[in-house]
Design a protein around this motif. Structure first.
Motif, PDB file in Angstrom:
ATOM      1  N   LYS A  17      19.404  45.598  23.304  1.00 15.72           N
ATOM      2  CA  LYS A  17      20.382  44.896  24.124  1.00 15.72           C
ATOM      3  C   LYS A  17      19.691  43.782  24.887  1.00 15.72           C
ATOM      4  CE  LYS A  17      23.603  48.708  25.027  1.00 15.72           C
ATOM      5  NZ  LYS A  17      24.358  49.438  26.085  1.00 15.72           N
ATOM      6  N   THR A  18      20.466  42.849  25.378  1.00 14.35           N
ATOM      7  CA  THR A  18      19.903  41.842  26.274  1.00 14.35           C
ATOM      8  C   THR A  18      19.784  42.450  27.663  1.00 14.35           C
ATOM      9  OG1 THR A  18      22.039  40.946  26.954  1.00 14.35           O
ATOM     10  CG2 THR A  18      21.014  39.987  24.973  1.00 14.35           C
ATOM     11  N   LYS A 129      18.092  36.650  31.195  1.00  9.52           N
ATOM     12  CA  LYS A 129      19.068  37.700  30.901  1.00  9.52           C
ATOM     13  C   LYS A 129      19.366  37.826  29.410  1.00  9.52           C
ATOM     14  CE  LYS A 129      23.302  34.958  31.659  1.00  9.52           C
ATOM     15  NZ  LYS A 129      24.496  34.826  32.520  1.00  9.52           N
ATOM     16  N   GLU A 130      18.938  36.836  28.627  1.00  6.92           N
ATOM     17  CA  GLU A 130      19.119  36.900  27.171  1.00  6.92           C
ATOM     18  C   GLU A 130      17.953  37.606  26.470  1.00  6.92           C
ATOM     19  OE1 GLU A 130      21.924  36.079  25.768  1.00  6.92           O
ATOM     20  OE2 GLU A 130      22.680  35.511  27.754  1.00  6.92           O
ATOM     21  N   THR A 131      16.942  38.005  27.237  1.00  7.38           N
ATOM     22  CA  THR A 131      15.787  38.700  26.660  1.00  7.38           C
ATOM     23  C   THR A 131      16.229  40.026  26.059  1.00  7.38           C
ATOM     24  OG1 THR A 131      14.314  37.716  28.318  1.00  7.38           O
ATOM     25  CG2 THR A 131      13.508  39.665  27.167  1.00  7.38           C
ATOM     26  N   LYS A 132      15.864  40.256  24.805  1.00  2.00           N
ATOM     27  CA  LYS A 132      16.226  41.505  24.135  1.00  2.00           C
ATOM     28  C   LYS A 132      15.223  42.606  24.488  1.00  2.00           C
ATOM     29  CE  LYS A 132      19.899  40.608  21.551  1.00  2.00           C
ATOM     30  NZ  LYS A 132      19.921  40.795  20.100  1.00  2.00           N
TER      31      LYS A 132
END
Length: 368
Positions: A17-18, A129-132
């Motif tokens: 998930k992000t 916040k887009e980091t997986k």
């Protein structure tokens, strides 16, 4: 850490998930600007600065209630785990609350492991916040946290031990060098007071780049530089005193050296003062408080020449140096070993954090 345990964790069923999907962002009920920070108080202040606790305030402000949070510096990119009541300091802090299926401490470790710092002054959360990150079962998350907590706790203990030894040395040094002031001086102690300019001459440094290469070290305000030259500025016992930058960063040398123009060397009158005693006493002087520049710390010869210097009998000076040398040797023995051990343990922690969070793609499930 056994290969079996690593294999169990890495082979666990996992969903990616992000960060934004794994947590919610909270808004603090109040924010304090730095002018309201105190050295002590009832409630700690957490901001986006490097220090874990930036300051304190008394309980007259609305607080973020005690829970388990990950906080992120939107400008600074510092990542912290906070599990107590606090007040937000200034702006630029993102307070993250893990979703029910995510352990907050696991979120913290995953954030630190997978987030790629941009190292520029701008708002970073939009990209961060887009980091997986991988989300295994809560049981697996807690096992990862348990292992990494033990590693970080050990580094914390080592760092605390090093700080304690350094404080102990500073305490005894300050006690030994706390002579009565000139007005309160006891004549029976034969303590005279003079000024730095009366016992030492400050000598400017100069550029080294036109000198031939050699084996003589070059010093600046940060210490020994990555340069060696064939000529020395001085070759007798001396104290190097920075005039710009890290102005409390003193160096005692007995070997030949070259100094650049950001640091003075001193020609010391050893008939009045033992050079090493001079060095130890200057460590207790508040040189930073004498700075002429609030933006970039700076000292001038005129200011330094007026620094008050005690002159106990030379025999007493030598005795004080002997005692402090022993204390310093004990501290350096610990200080030499502990930082190496701390660095080793931090590398070990980083390695296992990466290993524990590198889940097999065969067991990955896409986020819904």
């Amino acid at each position: 850490m056994t290969d079996t345990l690593l294999g169990y964790i890495q082979g666990a069923d996992v969903e990616w998930k992000t960060l934004g999907e794994a947590c919610d962002t909270l808004t603090a009920p109040s924010k304090l600007t730095k002018k309201f920070y105190q050295q002590s108080g009832k409630i700690p202040i957490i901001d986006q600065g490097e220090k874990f606790i930036a300051g304190y305030a008394d309980g007259i402000y609305k607080t973020v209630s005690a829970d388990r949070y990950v906080v992120f510096g939107d400008h600074s990119e510092h990542i912290k785990f906070v599990d107590f009541e606090f007040i937000q300091g200034a702006d630029g802090l993102k307070i993250l609350k893990a979703k029910p299926e995510v352990d907050a401490k696991f979120l913290y470790y995953a954030f630190k492991n997978f987030y790629q710092r941009e190292q520029s002054y701008k708002r970073h959360w939009t990209k961060a916040k887009e980091t997986k990150i991988p989300i295994p079962s809560l049981k697996t998350q807690k096992k990862v946290v348990e292992i990494l907590d033990k590693m970080t706790d050990y580094v914390t203990e080592l760092t605390a031990e090093l700080t304690l030894r350094q404080k102990q040395y500073s305490y005894y040094r300050d006690q030994l060098l706390a002579f009565p002031s000139q007005s309160d001086s006891d004549e029976s102690l034969s303590i005279k007071w003079t000024t730095l300019g009366e016992v030492a001459r400050l000598k400017n440094g100069s550029d080294w780049k036109n000198l031939t290469a050699g084996d003589i070290p070059v010093y600046g305000s940060g210490g020994e530089m990555n340069a060696k030259v064939g000529k020395s500025a001085y070759n007798k016992p001396t104290v190097l005193i920075p005039r710009k930058g890290s102005i409390s960063n003193l160096f005692y040398l007995t070997k030949p050296f070259w100094n650049v123009d950001t640091i003075y060397y001193t020609e010391i009158d050893d008939k009045q003062i033992v050079p090493k005693f001079f060095y130890y006493f200057l460590q207790t002087a508040n040189l930073e408080g004498m700075s002429t520049n609030p933006t970039r710390p700076s000292l001038t010869q005129a200011i330094l020449d007026k620094v008050s210097i005690p002159l106990p009998p030379l025999k007493l000076q030598f005795k004080i140096v002997e005692i402090l040398d022993k204390f310093q040797a004990l501290t350096e023995d610990v200080s030499g070993l502990l930082p190496e051990e701390i660095a080793l343990r931090e590398k070990q922690y980083t390695y296992y954090r990466e290993q524990l969070l590198t889940f097999s793609t065969d067991s990955a499930r896409a986020s819904h």
